[in-house]
Design an enzyme around this catalytic site. Structure first.
Site, PDB file in Angstrom:
ATOM      1  CE  LYS A 270      31.761  37.405  27.147  1.00 44.59           C
ATOM      2  NZ  LYS A 270      30.988  38.523  27.710  1.00 44.59           N
TER       3      LYS A 270
ATOM      4  CE  LYS B 119      35.424  37.688  29.257  1.00 45.58           C
ATOM      5  NZ  LYS B 119      33.965  38.237  29.266  1.00 45.58           N
TER       6      LYS B 119
HETATM    7  C1  PBG Z   1      29.535  40.121  30.723  1.00 44.38           C
HETATM    8  C2  PBG Z   1      30.952  39.588  31.086  1.00 44.38           C
HETATM    9  C3  PBG Z   1      31.346  38.471  31.518  1.00 44.38           C
HETATM   10  C4  PBG Z   1      32.914  38.474  31.707  1.00 44.38           C
HETATM   11  C5  PBG Z   1      32.933  39.776  31.481  1.00 44.38           C
HETATM   12  N1  PBG Z   1      31.949  40.287  31.082  1.00 44.38           N
HETATM   13  C6  PBG Z   1      30.445  37.171  31.715  1.00 44.38           C
HETATM   14  C7  PBG Z   1      30.203  36.410  30.370  1.00 44.38           C
HETATM   15  O1  PBG Z   1      29.822  36.456  29.566  1.00 44.38           O
HETATM   16  O2  PBG Z   1      29.248  35.136  31.009  1.00 44.38           O
HETATM   17  C8  PBG Z   1      33.443  37.315  32.262  1.00 44.38           C
HETATM   18  C9  PBG Z   1      34.826  37.842  32.914  1.00 44.38           C
HETATM   19  C10 PBG Z   1      35.511  36.790  33.759  1.00 44.38           C
HETATM   20  O3  PBG Z   1      35.120  35.735  33.787  1.00 44.38           O
HETATM   21  O4  PBG Z   1      36.217  37.089  34.380  1.00 44.38           O
HETATM   22  N2  PBG Z   1      28.973  39.577  29.417  1.00 44.38           N
END
Ligand code: PBG
Length: 326
Positions: A193, A246
């Site tokens: 991520k 992601k």
């Molecule tokens: C929680 C999380 C996030 C997303 C999914 N789980 C936000 C982040 O990390 O700031 C983002 C999902 C999206 O942008 O559609 N940490």
């Protein structure tokens, strides 16, 4: 002799028969936002055609997706109450736990439920863990993440999806789940991520932007791809069942690289910013929304993903049914 792939392209039946990449709605996961309160179905300003649902109405959303052939849902909670330790995330009566029980009561195993496990929607400071001064305390956060996973399992979740990016969290959660009798609850790890600006609309939707600083100390630097492989292999070793990359669209090379290096199934999350960009450009008449949705989603599978998490899941299921992709 000159090769003539053109012959294969002349006929639609042959084109469909010889597609190299196959997609089915079985491979799609739809993200849902469950909000504290009653009788809520409110469109999210930053995510056109996506809604905040209260527990008493969330079944409407599930039912409509099931009718389209989408049966896997990634649940996010938006609690009224936030505090330093994100206690609503692991409370028995937290909004997601209540949502899980409600959906399972109405749909049983017809709806496969996945809980996003993170703290940023639940903490007053908006960071993904427990703070020690300005920094997130990794190991203390692991205890809380484990509690969140167990609370979701107790409510009836099928799979947990840790998105916090702390080190060692997969092993910690696996142990906690097993110890509490949830050996059959799977883990889909947000293994790779990136610290991405593409999450902007989600943070507006979930009220989860950090109140100071950023997430760069725990999310990944987008200059790196070997680090992605390292994160993926670590989570594989710690007991993850599915890995995730992601965001998706700007990280197709990462998807391919991770897919080549791990033996686990791989998911990709086409995040809020990707969706919002398509919506915004389409609204201005600059692009064909349906065409771009199909093309950009298919690209994720072509790169090697087995699973796609997308806000377009319902519309894609219809595109697949029509034969436009798949
Ligand atoms: C929680 C999380 C996030 C997303 C999914 N789980 C936000 C982040 O990390 O700031 C983002 C999902 C999206 O942008 O559609 N940490």
């Amino acid at each position: 002799m000159i090769e003539r792939p053109r012959r294969l392209r002349l006929n639609e039946t042959i084109r469909k028969m010889t597609r190299e990449t196959r997609v089915s709605s079985d491979s799609l996961i739809y993200p849902i936002f469950i909000k504290d309160g009653k009788d809520i179905k409110t469109e999210i300003p930053s995510l056109e055609n996506q809604f905040h649902w209260s527990v008493d109405r969330v079944s409407e959303c599930i039912e409509s997706s099931l009718n389209k052939g989408i049966n896997k849902f990634l649940l996010f909670g938006i609690p009224d109450h936030k505090d330093e330790v994100g206690s609503e995330a692991y409370s028995e009566n937290g909004v997601v736990q209540r949502g899980i029980r409600e959906i399972k009561k109405n749909f049983g195993s017809d709806a496969f439920l996945i809980a996003d496990v993170c703290m940023c929607e639940y903490t007053s400071h908006g960071h993904c863990g427990i703070l020690d001064g300005k920094y997130v305390n990794n190991d203390k956060t692991l205890e809380y993440l484990s509690k969140i996973a167990v609370a979701a399992a107790e409510a009836g979740i099928d799979m947990v999806a840790p998105s916090d990016m702390m080190d060692g969290r997969i092993a910690a959660m696996r142990n906690a789940l097993d110890k509490n009798g949830f050996e059959n609850t799977s883990i889909m790890s947000y293994a790779v991520k990136y610290a991405s600006s593409f999450y902007g609309p989600f943070r507006d939707a979930a009220g989860s932007a950090p109140s100071f600083g950023d997430r760069k100390s725990y999310q990944m630097d987008y200059h790196n791809v070997r680090e992605a492989v390292k994160e993926a292999l670590t989570d594989e070793k710690e007991g993850a069942d599915i890995l995730m990359v992601k965001p998706a669209m700007s990280y197709l090379d990462v998807i391919k690289e991770v897919k080549d290096k791990t033996k686990l199934p791989l998911a990709a999350y086409s995040v809020s910013g990707e969706y919002a960009m398509i919506k915004a450009a389409a609204k201005q008449g600059l692009i064909d929304e349906y065409g771009i949705m199909c093309e950009s989603s298919l690209a994720v599978f072509r790169a090697g993903a087995d699973i796609l998490i997308t806000y377009y899941a319902n519309e894609l299921a219809e595109a697949i049914k029509r034969g436009d992709i798949g």
